[in-house]
Enzyme design. Sequence first.
Site, PDB file in Angstrom:
ATOM      1  N   CYS A  39       0.866  -1.187   0.000  1.00  0.00           N
ATOM      2  CA  CYS A  39       0.000   0.000   0.000  1.00  0.00           C
ATOM      3  C   CYS A  39       0.898   1.231   0.000  1.00  0.00           C
ATOM      4  CB  CYS A  39      -0.854   0.024   1.261  1.00  0.00           C
ATOM      5  SG  CYS A  39      -1.826  -1.450   1.504  1.00  0.00           S
ATOM      6  N   ARG A  97       1.576   1.608  -5.894  1.00  0.00           N
ATOM      7  CA  ARG A  97       1.710   0.610  -4.825  1.00  0.00           C
ATOM      8  C   ARG A  97       0.361  -0.006  -4.457  1.00  0.00           C
ATOM      9  NH1 ARG A  97       6.358   0.831  -2.059  1.00  0.00           N
ATOM     10  NH2 ARG A  97       5.373  -0.143  -0.257  1.00  0.00           N
ATOM     11  N   TRP A 114      -3.801  -1.538  -1.144  1.00  0.00           N
ATOM     12  CA  TRP A 114      -3.741  -2.772  -1.925  1.00  0.00           C
ATOM     13  C   TRP A 114      -4.246  -3.826  -0.961  1.00  0.00           C
ATOM     14  CZ3 TRP A 114      -3.177  -4.229  -6.814  1.00  0.00           C
ATOM     15  CH2 TRP A 114      -2.973  -5.566  -7.078  1.00  0.00           C
ATOM     16  N   ASN A 142       0.709  -0.492   6.144  1.00  0.00           N
ATOM     17  CA  ASN A 142       1.057  -1.272   4.955  1.00  0.00           C
ATOM     18  C   ASN A 142       1.672  -2.568   5.470  1.00  0.00           C
ATOM     19  OD1 ASN A 142       1.929  -2.304   2.534  1.00  0.00           O
ATOM     20  ND2 ASN A 142       3.749  -1.009   2.407  1.00  0.00           N
ATOM     21  N   GLY A 143       1.086  -3.710   5.120  1.00  0.00           N
ATOM     22  CA  GLY A 143       1.651  -4.990   5.570  1.00  0.00           C
ATOM     23  C   GLY A 143       0.549  -5.946   5.969  1.00  0.00           C
ATOM     24  N   GLU A 196       6.686 -20.292 -20.724  1.00  0.00           N
ATOM     25  CA  GLU A 196       6.657 -18.969 -20.076  1.00  0.00           C
ATOM     26  C   GLU A 196       7.833 -18.116 -20.549  1.00  0.00           C
ATOM     27  OE1 GLU A 196       4.642 -17.226 -18.674  1.00  0.00           O
ATOM     28  OE2 GLU A 196       5.794 -15.707 -17.590  1.00  0.00           O
ATOM     29  N   LYS A 202       7.522 -14.483 -22.468  1.00  0.00           N
ATOM     30  CA  LYS A 202       8.201 -13.256 -22.003  1.00  0.00           C
ATOM     31  C   LYS A 202       8.963 -12.612 -23.150  1.00  0.00           C
ATOM     32  CE  LYS A 202       6.516 -12.498 -18.893  1.00  0.00           C
ATOM     33  NZ  LYS A 202       5.459 -13.433 -18.859  1.00  0.00           N
ATOM     34  N   GLU A 235       6.606 -11.187 -25.999  1.00  0.00           N
ATOM     35  CA  GLU A 235       5.676 -10.080 -25.697  1.00  0.00           C
ATOM     36  C   GLU A 235       6.387  -8.773 -25.367  1.00  0.00           C
ATOM     37  OE1 GLU A 235       3.124 -10.306 -22.280  1.00  0.00           O
ATOM     38  OE2 GLU A 235       4.526 -11.536 -21.168  1.00  0.00           O
ATOM     39  N   HIS A 249       9.932 -33.820 -33.519  1.00  0.00           N
ATOM     40  CA  HIS A 249       8.665 -33.969 -34.256  1.00  0.00           C
ATOM     41  C   HIS A 249       8.351 -32.732 -35.073  1.00  0.00           C
ATOM     42  CE1 HIS A 249       7.764 -37.707 -32.155  1.00  0.00           C
ATOM     43  NE2 HIS A 249       8.239 -37.115 -31.073  1.00  0.00           N
ATOM     44  N   LYS A 251      -2.469  -4.678 -19.625  1.00  0.00           N
ATOM     45  CA  LYS A 251      -2.124  -5.433 -18.420  1.00  0.00           C
ATOM     46  C   LYS A 251      -3.219  -6.431 -18.075  1.00  0.00           C
ATOM     47  CE  LYS A 251       0.103  -6.865 -14.948  1.00  0.00           C
ATOM     48  NZ  LYS A 251       1.192  -7.846 -15.234  1.00  0.00           N
TER      49      LYS A 251
HETATM   50  C1  AGP Z   1       1.786 -12.368 -19.433  1.00  0.00           C
HETATM   51  O1  AGP Z   1       3.042 -11.756 -19.274  1.00  0.00           O
HETATM   52  C2  AGP Z   1       0.756 -11.403 -19.963  1.00  0.00           C
HETATM   53  N1  AGP Z   1       0.688 -10.234 -19.211  1.00  0.00           N
HETATM   54  C3  AGP Z   1      -0.605 -12.084 -20.181  1.00  0.00           C
HETATM   55  O2  AGP Z   1      -0.404 -13.273 -20.893  1.00  0.00           O
HETATM   56  C4  AGP Z   1      -1.367 -12.432 -18.878  1.00  0.00           C
HETATM   57  O3  AGP Z   1      -0.712 -13.447 -18.182  1.00  0.00           O
HETATM   58  C5  AGP Z   1      -2.777 -12.893 -19.280  1.00  0.00           C
HETATM   59  O4  AGP Z   1      -3.427 -11.833 -19.944  1.00  0.00           O
HETATM   60  C6  AGP Z   1      -3.625 -13.331 -18.074  1.00  0.00           C
HETATM   61  O5  AGP Z   1      -3.805 -12.244 -17.217  1.00  0.00           O
HETATM   62  P1  AGP Z   1      -4.358 -12.521 -15.724  1.00  0.00           P
HETATM   63  O6  AGP Z   1      -3.324 -13.333 -15.017  1.00  0.00           O
HETATM   64  O7  AGP Z   1      -4.522 -11.163 -15.118  1.00  0.00           O
HETATM   65  O8  AGP Z   1      -5.656 -13.272 -15.840  1.00  0.00           O
END
Ligand code: AGP
Length: 614
Positions: A2, A27, A74, A100-101, A487, A491, A494, A510, A609
């Site tokens: 927070c 935060r 938060w 905060n905590g 994963e 990364k 994207e 394959h 996001k």
């Molecule tokens: C991953 O780095 C991306 N930001 C994206 O794939 C994300 O994981 C996906 O949109 C799911 O989001 P969420 O975890 O908020 O549901």
Amino acid sequence: MCGIVGYIGHRDAFPIIINGLKRLEYRGYDSAGLALYNDKLILKKSKGKVKDLEQLFDNQAQKKGLIGLGHTRWATHGEPNDINAHPHVSNSGNLVIVHNGIIENYDSIKQTLLQRGYRFKSDTDTEVLINLIEDVMNNEQIGLGKAVQIALNQVVGAYAIVVFDRKNPEQIVMARLGSPLAIGIGKDEYFIASDATPFIEFTKNALYLEDEQMAIIQKGKDPQIRNIKDDKLVVPYIQELQLSLDQIEKGGYEHFMLKEIYEQPGVIRDTMRGRVLADQNLIKLSGIDNHLSKFLNAKRIIMIGAGTSWHAGLVGEYLFEELARVPVEVEYSSEFRYRNPIINENDIVIPVSQSGETADTLAAIKLAKQKNAFIYAICNVVGSSIPRESHSGTYTHAGPEIGVASTKAFTTQVMVMAMMALKLAKEKGTVSISEYNMYLSELENIPNKIEKTLESDLYIQQIAHHYKDAANALYLGRGFNFPVALEGALKLKEISYIHAEGYPAAEMKHGPIALIDENMPVVVIATKKGQYEKIISNIQEIKSRKGKIIAIVTEGDQQVKALADHVIEIPETLEAFTPFLATVPLQLLSYYIAVYRGCNVDQPRNLAKSVTVE
Ligand code: AGP
């Protein structure tokens, strides 16, 4: 995490605090509040952002006061709403606190205070703390500073708190354990905040409280810094800040993503806090405990998610099947919701989501509920739509993740799954007590091992510079590290826009092996546990086709070192826990490649996001 802002001095506190809160919204931003004292206590708070709070102060008279506290929340305990927003006030109405905590033992303290006649309006641990302080003050007939010191010695958890007593508005008290607190020192005025952004334009002279330290600031006197444990005075170290506003917000890191990669040891400790109790051989997860029979009778777990959260679900599949011996399916939310899936009554559906707002995952939950499935959410944002739509769940406590590319969300999600799988394994007897204890004590080692892994940062930067112009990349892993390969590839693609694909290493022959030539960097997770010999064969196949090999290996590995072009060492851990460590170098590799390519790391093109639309 927070945001806290406090002020005591000769200026009106309102503008300092409200603007300071706006700078701290990174935060936490689910609710906000502000308290001022000017012959009377003015306290306003509400769900929503700081700008919504600012609207509540609708006349000049309400903005007067030379002492005040502000907070942008938060949520960790208690839904984000007006009642749970900070500041909180003690039963007498005299003491005001922002926090905060996480207070781990707040419930037992609350029960004691209830028996003593205290009443609580909110669901927060913070309101318990301020009434504990009041109780100590009343029983011992002492001042606020001493009461805070005594009360905090009864508390288990993490905190940064700022408190004042409206009966003594010339004094403000603060303390920290585990959450940051900075004090800006002006001329006859003091600024208190979670970081220096709220006061950097007023003063560059600051002191940062250390853990288990508190400060008592009395107008007209020098601040007293004391140890919480023994109340001894401490000589403060005052520094002159050199950082810019933007740098402070990012904790001195260039991007939120890098800050959040480095936050992982700390936030994973927060994920485990009060839950992994290795000294008691215990894992406490109230969501599971309250529905234990459902989990013990579950015939199947269906994990649903998107992107990184879907990858975390894949790691969860290996964890639940390996430890708790329960069948798991992992589904893309977007596919699951349109597939008319077969869901049985004893199925448990686990939506995984950082934001808690992903539209496809939310829709998938609603479909599963119509088919009578039990929904157990793993989510980071308290009170977001997905947990609200679910029957129960476990929050990851990762704090706000600002960078679009998920990093700490992934490792904290996997930590929740590891705790769940291990807890169920013990309940079902699918692991022996000695195995259980071995897993439990290794869980506690993970944050330190991530810290050790982060020490390869500089070397990873060099590798990143070498491959920043690659057109493609392959990521390969086996077993628990197959999802990590996916994963890592996500990364890279994207944030650097390099085409990257993750595969189970055995799948290479394959098809993907046709792609390998001297221009193809291949990242291989080749840690000692699991199908190590098989992965060595895969590396040899790549090498014979002149592929460039970046291998993630267990520290001390010489065999892969002799074959790979680059070797990044990670500490040894149990096979089931290698994803925690193997993921980190891949996060750093993608970050530095993107930086070298001049990409907008925190806000990559075309991405958001949280994907709240289909
Ligand atoms: C991953 O780095 C991306 N930001 C994206 O794939 C994300 O994981 C996906 O949109 C799911 O989001 P969420 O975890 O908020 O549901």
